[in-house]
Structures are given as structure tokens and as C-alpha cells.
Design a protein around this motif. Structure first.
Motif, PDB file in Angstrom:
ATOM      1  N   GLU A 304       0.831  -1.203   0.000  1.00 53.50           N
ATOM      2  CA  GLU A 304       0.000   0.000   0.000  1.00 53.50           C
ATOM      3  C   GLU A 304       0.870   1.259   0.000  1.00 53.50           C
ATOM      4  O   GLU A 304       0.510   2.259  -0.642  1.00 53.50           O
ATOM      5  CB  GLU A 304      -0.925  -0.001   1.223  1.00 53.50           C
ATOM      6  N   LEU A 305       2.023   1.207   0.675  1.00 56.89           N
ATOM      7  CA  LEU A 305       2.975   2.309   0.591  1.00 56.89           C
ATOM      8  C   LEU A 305       3.414   2.539  -0.853  1.00 56.89           C
ATOM      9  O   LEU A 305       3.474   3.670  -1.331  1.00 56.89           O
ATOM     10  CB  LEU A 305       4.199   2.017   1.460  1.00 56.89           C
ATOM     11  N   VAL A 306       3.703   1.445  -1.552  1.00 57.45           N
ATOM     12  CA  VAL A 306       4.109   1.550  -2.964  1.00 57.45           C
ATOM     13  C   VAL A 306       3.016   2.240  -3.768  1.00 57.45           C
ATOM     14  O   VAL A 306       3.268   3.187  -4.523  1.00 57.45           O
ATOM     15  CB  VAL A 306       4.407   0.152  -3.550  1.00 57.45           C
ATOM     16  N   ALA A 307       1.782   1.779  -3.613  1.00 60.51           N
ATOM     17  CA  ALA A 307       0.671   2.318  -4.402  1.00 60.51           C
ATOM     18  C   ALA A 307       0.455   3.804  -4.129  1.00 60.51           C
ATOM     19  O   ALA A 307       0.270   4.599  -5.056  1.00 60.51           O
ATOM     20  CB  ALA A 307      -0.609   1.528  -4.110  1.00 60.51           C
ATOM     21  N   GLN A 308       0.476   4.189  -2.844  1.00 56.82           N
ATOM     22  CA  GLN A 308       0.212   5.590  -2.514  1.00 56.82           C
ATOM     23  C   GLN A 308       1.386   6.500  -2.863  1.00 56.82           C
ATOM     24  O   GLN A 308       1.198   7.631  -3.328  1.00 56.82           O
ATOM     25  CB  GLN A 308      -0.149   5.727  -1.034  1.00 56.82           C
ATOM     26  N   ILE A 309       2.607   6.033  -2.669  1.00 56.14           N
ATOM     27  CA  ILE A 309       3.779   6.867  -2.966  1.00 56.14           C
ATOM     28  C   ILE A 309       3.888   7.132  -4.460  1.00 56.14           C
ATOM     29  O   ILE A 309       4.293   8.225  -4.878  1.00 56.14           O
ATOM     30  CB  ILE A 309       5.055   6.210  -2.403  1.00 56.14           C
ATOM     31  N   LEU A 310       3.512   6.169  -5.285  1.00 52.85           N
ATOM     32  CA  LEU A 310       3.566   6.377  -6.736  1.00 52.85           C
ATOM     33  C   LEU A 310       2.684   7.553  -7.169  1.00 52.85           C
ATOM     34  O   LEU A 310       2.981   8.215  -8.167  1.00 52.85           O
ATOM     35  CB  LEU A 310       3.144   5.102  -7.468  1.00 52.85           C
ATOM     36  N   ASP A 311       1.608   7.815  -6.423  1.00 52.13           N
ATOM     37  CA  ASP A 311       0.729   8.945  -6.765  1.00 52.13           C
ATOM     38  C   ASP A 311       1.435  10.287  -6.623  1.00 52.13           C
ATOM     39  O   ASP A 311       1.008  11.279  -7.218  1.00 52.13           O
ATOM     40  CB  ASP A 311      -0.517   8.945  -5.868  1.00 52.13           C
ATOM     41  N   TYR A 312       2.531  10.313  -5.838  1.00 59.40           N
ATOM     42  CA  TYR A 312       3.248  11.567  -5.610  1.00 59.40           C
ATOM     43  C   TYR A 312       4.474  11.708  -6.527  1.00 59.40           C
ATOM     44  O   TYR A 312       5.273  12.617  -6.347  1.00 59.40           O
ATOM     45  CB  TYR A 312       3.661  11.673  -4.142  1.00 59.40           C
ATOM     46  N   VAL A 313       4.601  10.811  -7.486  1.00 62.00           N
ATOM     47  CA  VAL A 313       5.607  10.879  -8.561  1.00 62.00           C
ATOM     48  C   VAL A 313       7.022  11.049  -8.009  1.00 62.00           C
ATOM     49  O   VAL A 313       7.673  12.091  -8.197  1.00 62.00           O
ATOM     50  CB  VAL A 313       5.293  12.028  -9.561  1.00 62.00           C
ATOM     51  N   PRO A 314       7.543  10.031  -7.326  1.00 64.47           N
ATOM     52  CA  PRO A 314       8.947  10.091  -6.913  1.00 64.47           C
ATOM     53  C   PRO A 314       9.873   9.936  -8.132  1.00 64.47           C
ATOM     54  O   PRO A 314       9.441   9.460  -9.179  1.00 64.47           O
ATOM     55  CB  PRO A 314       9.081   8.893  -5.974  1.00 64.47           C
ATOM     56  N   ALA A 315      11.129  10.336  -7.975  1.00 64.08           N
ATOM     57  CA  ALA A 315      12.087  10.163  -9.066  1.00 64.08           C
ATOM     58  C   ALA A 315      12.371   8.683  -9.289  1.00 64.08           C
ATOM     59  O   ALA A 315      12.518   8.230 -10.427  1.00 64.08           O
ATOM     60  CB  ALA A 315      13.382  10.906  -8.753  1.00 64.08           C
ATOM     61  N   GLU A 316      12.436   7.932  -8.186  1.00 61.32           N
ATOM     62  CA  GLU A 316      12.674   6.490  -8.276  1.00 61.32           C
ATOM     63  C   GLU A 316      12.059   5.828  -7.058  1.00 61.32           C
ATOM     64  O   GLU A 316      12.095   6.380  -5.947  1.00 61.32           O
ATOM     65  CB  GLU A 316      14.170   6.180  -8.345  1.00 61.32           C
ATOM     66  N   LEU A 317      11.497   4.645  -7.264  1.00 61.56           N
ATOM     67  CA  LEU A 317      10.938   3.870  -6.158  1.00 61.56           C
ATOM     68  C   LEU A 317      11.626   2.516  -6.145  1.00 61.56           C
ATOM     69  O   LEU A 317      11.557   1.765  -7.118  1.00 61.56           O
ATOM     70  CB  LEU A 317       9.425   3.707  -6.330  1.00 61.56           C
TER      71      LEU A 317
END
Length: 622
Positions: A304-317
Motif C-alpha cells: 500500500e505504501l508503494v501504491a500511494q507513494i507512486l501517486d506523488y511521482v517520486p524520481a525512483e521507487l
């Protein structure tokens, strides 16, 4: 079917529709003259009819083509299709009437004929489309077979409820027949939606269910509050009805689900709370264009962290997990369905105890924000394996924190647990040690990283938690096993927990332990009873509840703070901050040396006593 066959089929279909609409147009035009002149058409007008029929029909067919009538799926015919059909024919009437005024009626049909012609054409074509829709929704076998559909009451007579009603009426294979609506709006009561009566208010569900012999209620307001969902579920349970609900509003809007894809209402729908109001701008500033590392990325919290963090457009996950299948499931269920392909996402199967690999990972990717969700979390399993709990929950966390500090990461957020508070289990004690390791690293002289921990309770539906266990026991026919009739736990949805973790991460300046507002604790016995009711079963009749006693390491109830901690508010109402007095005598390195020495013996009792020496609030089981 090959491409040639498809093209051939479409051509034949278009030709058939062209001939049908041409025949309808011809019959309409001919009939319009007959009606205009009371079936006694003079020779003069009969000649005009013959002379004009070809170009009048060509004009109408061209306009039908322009409005997409030859490309429509015949079995779909709703208001937008009606408007398009009417628009094409209305435009045809305007052209013919303008020609009549332009040529003063010479070689142009009379005005009354034009209007009657367009009206008959509309009625005939619309009737044909309605018949095709009826044919597609109710085949011959439906008309001839016995009707075995169950009667369904739709709760909510808004757009979603109306759309669901239409779908259920058309898709008879679903085996559900709408018989009544219920709605909270008094203005809708007594009115009809798709021919179905809005019978009463929602509170009258039991009486309406008896009147219509309904066996199921479908909740058709996806944006309803959790409190309202709980009230409706209770009404349905008292009425002896099964309860389904429509998909989430976000899934409907995005097209991931259809209205008719109903699902039984679940405990998560009733134990959840209202949507968390997050300061998204602060979270965006923390994550956008940053390199983010998530450990335990394949778990309930991690994914769920992955899914929500992707919404904030990090440079790399960067997503790492010890378990191969967890990374595979993350790729299949979270990463592949996401439409944003511009974010660099790296997945690795990696044990966080492997220091050389971790060092190499930090050198290659230089993560700036780290969410540490990897942990052994199952209380009963870890009670007999304190060595594993210490290695994964404490020693690995200490090592990861030191590496993060060495590489000057900006933030490090530990996912902790309420079981770290005055722990009675090895799992809780090792998570408390992990918190102490972060505090120690925060005080290091050369540290520039902001270390913080976030505690919260049980996540609804996570692997190994009580709800999946109860579901399995119910499916097997019982009994449901509850440790103690008075045992209580705090519950949160995974989406709410992760949202508040992200919010907490923006509030920390280093050294804090944040605790999420978990609301009221819930009796596990009540959870078991609700799950039995939601399954359409009855306690002591269909399924039993058996008390088996508290297991080693388990508490009767969870606590929210250590006695030595001071509770402070933060800028967010659902996040609190604990501040413990600084223990200047605490030596993390001495603790590690003592634990590593005693871990060599694999003596669980001695290991627990050594932990207690450094965590005085720990009360080992047995």
C-alpha cells in the motif's frame, strides 16, 4: 475470427442495417403521404411522391450515417442513443423544411408530410432498437424458462442505484430481480425508477423486504460514510437479508469495475472509519522527485505504501522484500495495473540482514526517503523463535539505520506497532528495541538523517490477522476460535494507516515516535459475531464460537503509550507524538553484544530475560 472475416462481417452488418433503414424510411415516407391526404392521394401529389422519394431517402440515410446509427451496438439503446437518433432526424426535417421555403414547395414534399415522415421514421427505428435490446437481455430461453431470480431491494435511488437497476434488469444471467428501491430522500418516495417503485425510507427495510419477499439488499451509494454502511448492514441483518454492495466509487469512475460486479459487504466496510484528511501538499513536497526505498514492499503495509507513494511521482521507487513471491505479487497486483510508466521502479529480492548487498544498494540508488516496513510480526510464531525476531526486527533495523545515516538519507520512517508498548511478547519487545535503535542513531554525532517511528494497531485483512483466519474458519463450518471473551484490539484499514504514516513522516524533525489515532478498540468476540452474520449464518445454530484462552505473548487489550512517555499533539488531529525522557546511560552497542552472545545458545528463556534487562517494561510470557 480472422481480420478478413471481421471486415466481412462488419460489411454485411452495415449493408443489412442500410437496407433495413432504407426500407423503414421508404415505408415512413409513403405512409406520411397517405396519412396527410387521408389515404386518397391525388395524382399530382402521387407523382411528386415518386419524383422526390429517392433524394429524400438518400438525405435521411446520410444523416443517419453521420449520427452513428450504422455503427451502434444494437443491443445498447439508452437516452444518449435516443438523442442522437432524434438529432439526426430533426436535422433532416430542418433541411427539408428550409428547402420547401426556398423552392416554394416545388419538387419538395409538403410541410405536414415532412413532419409526419420524420416522426414515423423516429418511432419505427427507435422501436426496432428497443426490440433488439429486449432480445439481447432476455433470450428465448429466459421467456420460456421458470423465473428463479431472487428478489433484491436496492438501497439508494440515485444515479448509481438507477444504473444498477438497469444492469440487473438487462443481465438476467445474474439471477437478481430488483423489486423495490429505498432512499433517505423523502421526495423520491412514491416515484418510479425504471418502473421500480421507491417504496419507503431505508429504515423501513424490514417491512419492505417482507412485502416484496426479498432475500437480498444491495447498498448502492458507494460514497456513503462507514457509519451509514454499518447502520444499513444492521438493518439488513435484523431483516434476515444478505447484503451486497456496489464497487468503490474510484473503481467505477476509473472503469476498473462495473456496477453489476457486486460483492458481499465485508467487515472492513463496517470497521473502517471516515476518509483521512491528509495534507497532500506536505507529502508531495517530501516525496516528489525523491528517491524512495521501501523495505518489506510485498507485505500488506509495504504494497500500500508503494501504491500511494507512486501517486506523488517520486524520481525512483526501490522496492525490496525477502520473499520472492511477495515481490512477484507486488509486480502483478500493484505495479503492472498502474498507468504511470514514467516513474523508475526497481524491485529486488533481498534480505535486509545482508549488509554487503544493502551497502551496494545504497551506493547504486542513493535513496533519500526510507520506509522500513520489513518485520516479523506474528506474535505466536515469534514467541518460540526469539532469535529470528531479534535478527529481523532489531538487529536488521539497527544496521539499516546506520547505513542510511552513513549515506546521508533525508528521512527514515520505521513502521512500528502498538505491541511495542509495555510489551508482553517477543515480537513487541523487538519492535521496541528497534525504536530504541533509531533513537540511538538519531543521537549519533555525525548523523544528518531524521529518524522516526510510527505505531499503529492491527490492519484489517492483513495476512495472518484475525479476520482472514475467521473467514477460513467460517468457510470450513467452524468453530470460530476466540482467545478470550473480553479481548480487544485496535483496527485500521491499510489505506488509512499508510496515509497517516505518510502524514507523520512530514511532521518529524528526528527522534519522534508517532502514534496514529486508532479510534475505539473493538472486541474480537463482536468481530466474530459480525462476520457470522455477514456470512448469512447464525451463532450456535449454524456455527459455534469457541474460547481457547490467551496465547503466550498475547494481551487482553492493547495500550497506547508507555508510562514514561508524554503525549503531545501535532498539527494533524489523527497523529500524536510521544516524547520519552532521554536515557543517557543506554548503550545500544553493549545491548547488541549481550544479545548476540545469548542468541548463540538459542535459549528462549534466557534471551527474553536479557531483553527485559534493557527493556524494563517488557513482561515475558510464562
Amino acid at each position: 475470427m480472422s481480420s478478413n472475416l471481421i471486415v466481412r462481417y462488419l460489411n454485411l452488418r452495415t449493408l443489412a442495417l442500410f437496407l433495413l433503414y432504407a426500407a423503414i424510411s421508404f415505408a415512413s415516407y409513403w405512409t406520411a403521404y397517405e396519412l396527410r391526404f387521408d389515404f386518397h392521394v391525388s395524382d399530382h401529389h402521387a407523382l411528386d411522391r415518386i419524383n422526390t422519394v429517392s433524394w429524400v431517402l438518400c438525405l435521411q440515410l446520410m444523416l443517419l450515417l453521420a449520427t452513428g446509427q450504422f455503427d451502434s451496438i444494437l443491443s445498447y439503446f439508452r437516452l444518449p442513443d435516443v438523442f442522437r437518433l432524434f438529432g439526426g432526424l430533426f436535422f433532416n426535417a430542418l433541411i427539408l423544411l428550409s428547402m420547401w421555403y426556398l423552392y416554394q414547395g416545388n419538387n419538395v414534399p409538403p410541410r405536414s408530410v415532412i413532419l409526419v415522415y420524420v416522426l414515423i421514421s423516429f418511432l419505427l427505428i427507435a422501436s426496432f432498437r428497443v426490440l433488439m435490446r429486449i432480445k439481447s437481455s432476455r433470450g428465448l430461453e429466459d421467456w420460456l424458462s421458470m423465473d428463479t431470480a431472487e428478489n433484491v431491494i436496492i438501497i439508494g435511488a440515485g444515479e448509481v442505484g438507477a444504473g444498477l437497476c438497469s444492469d440487473l434488469m438487462n443481465k438476467t444471467r445474474l439471477g437478481m430481480r430488483p423489486v423495490a428501491f429505498l432512499d433517505d430522500d423523502p421526495k423520491k418516495i412514491g416515484r418510479y425508477v425504471h418502473g421500480i417503485l421507491v417504496a419507503n425510507e431505508v429504515e423501513e427495510l424490514s417491512a419492505v423486504a417482507k412485502r416484496y419477499s426479498a432475500s437480498k439488499a444491495v447498498i448502492a451509494f458507494p460514497s456513503a460514510s462507514v457509519k451509514r454502511m454499518r447502520q444499513v448492514a444492521d438493518l439488513a441483518r435484523h431483516a434476515g437479508l444478505a447484503v451486497d454492495t456496489v464497487p468503490a466509487l474510484t473503481d467505477l469512475v476509473s472503469g476498473r469495475a462495473e456496477l453489476s460486479q457486486l460483492r458481499p459487504i465485508q467487515l472492513e466496510d463496517l470497521l473502517g472509519r471516515e476518509t483521512v484528511d491528509l495534507n497532500s501538499e506536505d507529502i508531495r513536497n517530501m516525496l516528489t522527485n525523491k528517491r524512495v526505498l521501501i523495505t518489506g514492499a510485498g507485505g500488506s503495509i509495504g504494497s500500500e505504501l508503494v501504491a500511494q507513494i507512486l501517486d506523488y511521482v517520486p524520481a525512483e521507487l526501490l522496492c525490496i522484500d525477502q520473499t520472492e513471491i511477495a515481490i512477484f505479487n507486488l509486480q502483478q497486483n500493484v505495479l503492472k495495473p498502474l498507468p504511470n510508466n514514467t516513474i523508475k521502479v526497481t524491485t529486488r529480492v533481498l534480505d535486509i540482514l545482508n549488509e554487503p548487498q544493502l551497502q551496494n544498494l545504497f551506493i547504486q540508488h542513493r535513496p533519500q526517503v526510507i520506509f522500513h516496513a520489513a518485520a516479523h510480526k506474528h506474535v505466536n510464531l515469534m514467541e518460540d523463535q526469539p532469535v529470528e525476531a531479534l535478527r529481523n526486527n532489531f538487529i536488521a533495523t539497527k544496521q539499516l539505520a546506520k547505513i542510511a545515516s552513513t549515506h546521508s538519507a533525508e528521512r527514515f520512517i520505521l513502521i512500528s506497532t502498538d505491541k511495542a508498548i509495555n510489551p508482553t511478547s517477543v515480537m513487541g519487545a523487538t519492535k521496541r528495541l528497534a525504536e530504541l535503535a533509531l533513537a540511538s542513531q538519531q543521537r549519533a554525532a555525525d548523523n544528518q538523517t531524521k529518524f522516526m517511528a510510527v505505531r499503529f494497531g492491527n490492519v484489517l485483512g492483513s495476512s495472518g490477522s484475525v479476520i482472514p483466519i475467521f473467514r477460513k474458519q467460517i468457510a470450513a463450518g467452524g468453530p470460530i476460535t476466540v482467545t478470550h471473551p473480553e479481548v480487544t484490539r485496535f483496527f485500521m484499514t491499510v489505506k488509512e494507516a499508510v496515509g497517516l504514516v505518510l502524514q507523520s513522516a512530514t511532521l518529524g524533525v528526528g527522534g519522534e515516535i508517532f502514534v496514529l489515532d486508532m479510534g475505539q478498540s473493538v472486541k474480537i468476540l463482536d468481530v466474530a459475531r459480525q462476520m457470522i452474520a455477514l456470512s448469512g449464518l447464525r451463532e450456535k445454530i449454524d456455527i459455534d464460537i469457541e474460547f481457547i484462552g490467551l496465547q503466550p505473548g498475547e494481551k487482553l487489550f492493547e495500550e497506547v503509550q508507555h508510562l514514561s512517555e508524554e503525549l503531545l499533539a501535532t498539527s494533524h488531529p489523527r497523529v500524536m507524538r510521544f516524547v520519552a525522557p532521554q536515557n543517557t546511560t543506554f548503550d545500544i552497542n553493549q545491548l547488541v553484544q549481550e544479545l548476540e552472545a545469548v542468541m548463540q545458545s538459542y535459549d528462549a528463556k534466557q534471551i527474553k530475560l536479557t531483553i527485559k534487562k534493557h527493556v524494563p517494561e517488557y513482561t515475558p510470557a510464562n
